[in-house]
Design an enzyme around this catalytic site. Structure first.
Site, PDB file in Angstrom:
ATOM      1  N   SER A  50       9.011 -38.643  66.143  1.00 41.19           N
ATOM      2  CA  SER A  50       9.933 -38.089  65.018  1.00 41.19           C
ATOM      3  C   SER A  50      10.862 -36.945  65.427  1.00 41.19           C
ATOM      4  O   SER A  50      10.643 -36.538  66.160  1.00 41.19           O
ATOM      5  CB  SER A  50       8.900 -37.923  63.588  1.00 41.19           C
ATOM      6  OG  SER A  50       8.072 -36.839  64.077  1.00 41.19           O
ATOM      7  N   GLU A  74      -0.003 -41.251  65.933  1.00 45.78           N
ATOM      8  CA  GLU A  74       0.520 -41.838  64.818  1.00 45.78           C
ATOM      9  C   GLU A  74      -0.481 -42.931  64.428  1.00 45.78           C
ATOM     10  O   GLU A  74      -1.433 -43.250  65.294  1.00 45.78           O
ATOM     11  CB  GLU A  74       1.898 -42.453  64.921  1.00 45.78           C
ATOM     12  CG  GLU A  74       3.230 -41.614  65.488  1.00 45.78           C
ATOM     13  CD  GLU A  74       3.413 -40.605  64.254  1.00 45.78           C
ATOM     14  OE1 GLU A  74       2.952 -40.649  63.108  1.00 45.78           O
ATOM     15  OE2 GLU A  74       3.993 -39.621  64.608  1.00 45.78           O
ATOM     16  N   ALA A 112      -2.037 -36.162  72.989  1.00 46.12           N
ATOM     17  CA  ALA A 112      -1.352 -35.638  74.297  1.00 46.12           C
ATOM     18  C   ALA A 112      -2.063 -34.357  74.857  1.00 46.12           C
ATOM     19  O   ALA A 112      -1.968 -34.076  76.018  1.00 46.12           O
ATOM     20  CB  ALA A 112       0.012 -35.008  73.845  1.00 46.12           C
ATOM     21  N   TYR A 236       8.185 -16.224  60.042  1.00 44.49           N
ATOM     22  CA  TYR A 236       8.411 -17.039  61.258  1.00 44.49           C
ATOM     23  C   TYR A 236       8.429 -16.237  62.612  1.00 44.49           C
ATOM     24  O   TYR A 236       7.224 -16.241  63.031  1.00 44.49           O
ATOM     25  CB  TYR A 236       9.517 -18.016  61.169  1.00 44.49           C
ATOM     26  CG  TYR A 236       9.212 -19.218  62.279  1.00 44.49           C
ATOM     27  CD1 TYR A 236       9.007 -20.438  61.669  1.00 44.49           C
ATOM     28  CD2 TYR A 236       9.622 -18.960  63.441  1.00 44.49           C
ATOM     29  CE1 TYR A 236       8.900 -21.283  62.654  1.00 44.49           C
ATOM     30  CE2 TYR A 236       9.425 -19.821  64.360  1.00 44.49           C
ATOM     31  CZ  TYR A 236       9.159 -21.275  63.941  1.00 44.49           C
ATOM     32  OH  TYR A 236       8.709 -22.256  65.114  1.00 44.49           O
ATOM     33  N   LYS A 245       5.752 -19.164  69.757  1.00 47.39           N
ATOM     34  CA  LYS A 245       6.969 -19.556  70.414  1.00 47.39           C
ATOM     35  C   LYS A 245       7.033 -18.531  71.580  1.00 47.39           C
ATOM     36  O   LYS A 245       7.519 -18.910  72.751  1.00 47.39           O
ATOM     37  CB  LYS A 245       8.060 -19.627  69.735  1.00 47.39           C
ATOM     38  CG  LYS A 245       8.059 -20.678  68.617  1.00 47.39           C
ATOM     39  CD  LYS A 245       8.156 -22.144  69.364  1.00 47.39           C
ATOM     40  CE  LYS A 245       8.112 -23.246  68.176  1.00 47.39           C
ATOM     41  NZ  LYS A 245       7.917 -24.516  68.907  1.00 47.39           N
TER      42      LYS A 245
HETATM   43  P1  NAD Z   1       7.482 -33.355  63.836  1.00 51.43           P
HETATM   44  O1  NAD Z   1       6.251 -32.990  63.127  1.00 51.43           O
HETATM   45  O2  NAD Z   1       8.660 -34.107  63.404  1.00 51.43           O
HETATM   46  O3  NAD Z   1       7.247 -34.289  65.108  1.00 51.43           O
HETATM   47  C1  NAD Z   1       5.900 -33.962  65.964  1.00 51.43           C
HETATM   48  C2  NAD Z   1       5.662 -34.876  67.064  1.00 51.43           C
HETATM   49  O4  NAD Z   1       4.513 -34.275  67.803  1.00 51.43           O
HETATM   50  C3  NAD Z   1       5.606 -36.243  66.448  1.00 51.43           C
HETATM   51  O5  NAD Z   1       6.002 -37.074  67.467  1.00 51.43           O
HETATM   52  C4  NAD Z   1       3.818 -36.269  66.764  1.00 51.43           C
HETATM   53  O6  NAD Z   1       3.402 -37.562  66.943  1.00 51.43           O
HETATM   54  C5  NAD Z   1       3.526 -35.521  67.785  1.00 51.43           C
HETATM   55  N1  NAD Z   1       2.206 -35.051  68.005  1.00 51.43           N
HETATM   56  C6  NAD Z   1       1.472 -34.268  67.043  1.00 51.43           C
HETATM   57  N2  NAD Z   1       0.283 -34.000  67.661  1.00 51.43           N
HETATM   58  C7  NAD Z   1       0.153 -34.825  68.611  1.00 51.43           C
HETATM   59  C8  NAD Z   1      -0.944 -34.904  69.689  1.00 51.43           C
HETATM   60  N3  NAD Z   1      -2.113 -34.355  69.425  1.00 51.43           N
HETATM   61  N4  NAD Z   1      -0.707 -35.841  70.438  1.00 51.43           N
HETATM   62  C9  NAD Z   1       0.430 -36.444  70.614  1.00 51.43           C
HETATM   63  N5  NAD Z   1       1.618 -36.379  69.903  1.00 51.43           N
HETATM   64  C10 NAD Z   1       1.246 -35.519  68.827  1.00 51.43           C
HETATM   65  O7  NAD Z   1       7.924 -32.105  64.657  1.00 51.43           O
HETATM   66  P2  NAD Z   1       9.377 -31.494  64.937  1.00 51.43           P
HETATM   67  O8  NAD Z   1       9.904 -30.520  63.657  1.00 51.43           O
HETATM   68  O9  NAD Z   1      10.484 -32.235  65.500  1.00 51.43           O
HETATM   69  O10 NAD Z   1       9.127 -30.070  65.813  1.00 51.43           O
HETATM   70  C11 NAD Z   1       9.100 -30.403  67.468  1.00 51.43           C
HETATM   71  C12 NAD Z   1       9.356 -29.185  67.942  1.00 51.43           C
HETATM   72  O11 NAD Z   1      10.437 -28.793  67.726  1.00 51.43           O
HETATM   73  C13 NAD Z   1       8.385 -27.873  67.827  1.00 51.43           C
HETATM   74  O12 NAD Z   1       7.872 -27.312  68.861  1.00 51.43           O
HETATM   75  C14 NAD Z   1       8.995 -27.187  66.729  1.00 51.43           C
HETATM   76  O13 NAD Z   1       8.466 -26.079  66.419  1.00 51.43           O
HETATM   77  C15 NAD Z   1      10.230 -27.211  67.402  1.00 51.43           C
HETATM   78  N6  NAD Z   1      11.480 -26.912  66.311  1.00 51.43           N
HETATM   79  C16 NAD Z   1      11.620 -27.376  65.238  1.00 51.43           C
HETATM   80  C17 NAD Z   1      12.386 -26.923  64.073  1.00 51.43           C
HETATM   81  C18 NAD Z   1      12.604 -27.424  62.751  1.00 51.43           C
HETATM   82  O14 NAD Z   1      13.450 -27.031  61.961  1.00 51.43           O
HETATM   83  N7  NAD Z   1      11.919 -28.523  62.458  1.00 51.43           N
HETATM   84  C19 NAD Z   1      13.511 -25.797  64.558  1.00 51.43           C
HETATM   85  C20 NAD Z   1      13.461 -25.663  65.845  1.00 51.43           C
HETATM   86  C21 NAD Z   1      12.408 -26.033  66.867  1.00 51.43           C
END
Ligand code: NAD
Length: 397
Positions: A50, A74, A112, A236, A245
């Site tokens: 996602s 998922e 993971a 944050y 982070k």
């Molecule tokens: P999200 O929740 O949309 O996606 C998370 C993903 O991790 C999914 O594919 C989920 O299935 C997977 N996942 C979770 N637990 C798991 C496990 N135990 N085993 C395997 N897969 C697992 O998250 P996102 O918002 O896309 O965040 C991804 C990264 O980007 C994070 O490190 C987040 O901090 C960073 N980030 C997010 C933003 C924001 O505004 N959303 C901004 C900057 C950085």
């Protein structure tokens, strides 16, 4: 079958599988409508189902022609009332579209954090994926992690550090604007959040992949961070997630050492604020987003994950326009942190109240639409179709 949007607070419970498929296709079309770019050919994405991870996968596959392995956690459909998670259907839609183009798209739907998945993926790379990967993307967001060495499970907290923080938040289920207090975390909660969302598992992955000799010479590994601005530092950057982070920055240095002899690099990418499953539940963050998106939309700089990730890989990492900070982090968030954007956002969010937070004054409608899209609702180009639970259960990831 009727698909119903079901939101509790800022958490989406319902899913429209066909809406998710359409949204994945929309994103693939966004990439295919651009020219292709030279990028990696064999990619492993940890957290691929996602938002940022999926967007990365779509850009690299359909923009750069990469074969991909995606890991995610998922759930599939069990009954009409329990259709599973959006990411389940994203994996399926991506795989189907990638295979149509002749690309390999392997999905592992497993934890993971475990040692087992790391070994399974290594075996797959060795036996069926050409032996090596040239990019490893770490895009995991999770509330819990079981340490594979001790079996102990840790839970992350989204909390302030030091003083409590009081501020406005938005509840999308009730379309309500209310005041929330975020308590300071205990030392244990800070340590546990670092354990879950810090860089330890990223480092374990890179150690396992290196040891198994499945990383190509010059391998790159990216990890998505967020720094934000003074408008969200209290909850944050200076809070528990900020500590996690910061731990990723430390682990990046260690991974750089690990990869030095194969000319590899660990790259922290400070990504922009976007609407995702993970970010919607960060307290106060939706208020920041509805203000920020309004300003950035007017300036023409607002991005969704697919736009942002495509810019990062096409224009920055594999292009000519990379911007780094003095710590060596890639800074595509410069559009968000632009001083005029931040100044206007500050003025705007200071004027918000229960009466106006969801009016044209803000980007509430856009934020709500992006949030709904995550579970397959309000998706552009979507057309209702009949599908049965048996058909959904038969879909293969
Ligand atoms: P999200 O929740 O949309 O996606 C998370 C993903 O991790 C999914 O594919 C989920 O299935 C997977 N996942 C979770 N637990 C798991 C496990 N135990 N085993 C395997 N897969 C697992 O998250 P996102 O918002 O896309 O965040 C991804 C990264 O980007 C994070 O490190 C987040 O901090 C960073 N980030 C997010 C933003 C924001 O505004 N959303 C901004 C900057 C950085």
């Amino acid at each position: 079958m009727n698909f119903k949007q079901n939101i509790r607070g800022n958490v989406a419970l319902g899913v429209n599988p066909l809406g998710r498929k359409q949204q994945v296709l929309n994103h693939i079309n966004y990439i295919k409508n651009k020219s292709s770019y030279e990028g990696p050919k064999k990619v492993l994405i940890i957290g691929a189902s996602s938002s940022y991870g999926l967007a990365t996968r779509i850009s690299l596959a359909f923009g750069a022609g990469a074969d991909t392995i995606g890991i995610s956690y998922e759930k599939g459909p069990k009954s009409k009332r329990n259709l599973g998670t959006a990411g389940w259907y994203n994996n399926i839609a991506f795989k189907e579209a990638a295979e149509k183009e002749g690309l390999t798209a392997k999905n592992f739907v497993q934890d993971a954090f475990s040692h087992e998945i790391k070994q399974e993926v290594i075996e797959y790379i060795k036996n069926e994926f050409g032996g090596k990967v040239d990019l490893v993307v770490y895009s995991l967001a999770s509330g819990r992690r079981t340490d594979p060495n001790t079996g102990q499970t840790y839970t992350s907290s989204i909390k302030a550090i030091g003083d409590s923080v009081v501020g406005p938040n938005i509840n999308m289920q009730k379309e309500d604007y209310y005041t929330e207090t975020l308590e300071p975390a205990t030392e244990q909660e800070i340590a546990d959040t670092v354990k879950v969302m810090g860089g330890e598992d990223w480092e374990l992955w890179m150690e396992a992949l290196k040891e198994a000799d499945v990383l190509s010479d010059g391998v790159l590994t990216t990890n998505y961070s967020y720094l934000g601005s003074e408008l969200n530092h209290p909850y944050y950057g200076n809070g528990t997630l900020g500590r996690a982070k910061a731990d990723c920055d430390i682990k990046a240095d260690a991974i750089n050492g690990l990869l030095a002899d194969i000319n590899g690099k660990a790259q922290i990418v400070v990504a922009t604020a976007v609407t995702t499953k993970a970010s919607s539940v960060i307290p106060f963050f939706p208020v920041y987003c509805v203000g920020l998106y309004k300003v950035m939309t007017e300036k023409g700089t607002h991005e969704t994950p697919i736009m942002h990730m495509d810019r990062i890989y096409r224009d920055m990492i594999y292009g000519e326009n990379a911007e780094y900070d003095k710590e060596g982090r890639l800074r595509p968030d410069s559009w968000e942190l632009d001083s005029d954007t931040q100044a206007q956002t500050k003025v705007l969010i200071e004027e918000l109240n229960e009466e106006n937070f969801n009016t044209d004054k803000t980007a509430y409608d856009l934020f709500y639409k992006e949030f709904s899209n995550l579970s397959g609702f309000m998706v552009d180009n979507y057309e209702d179709q009949d599908v049965t639970i048996e058909e959904l259960k038969a879909l293969d990831y």
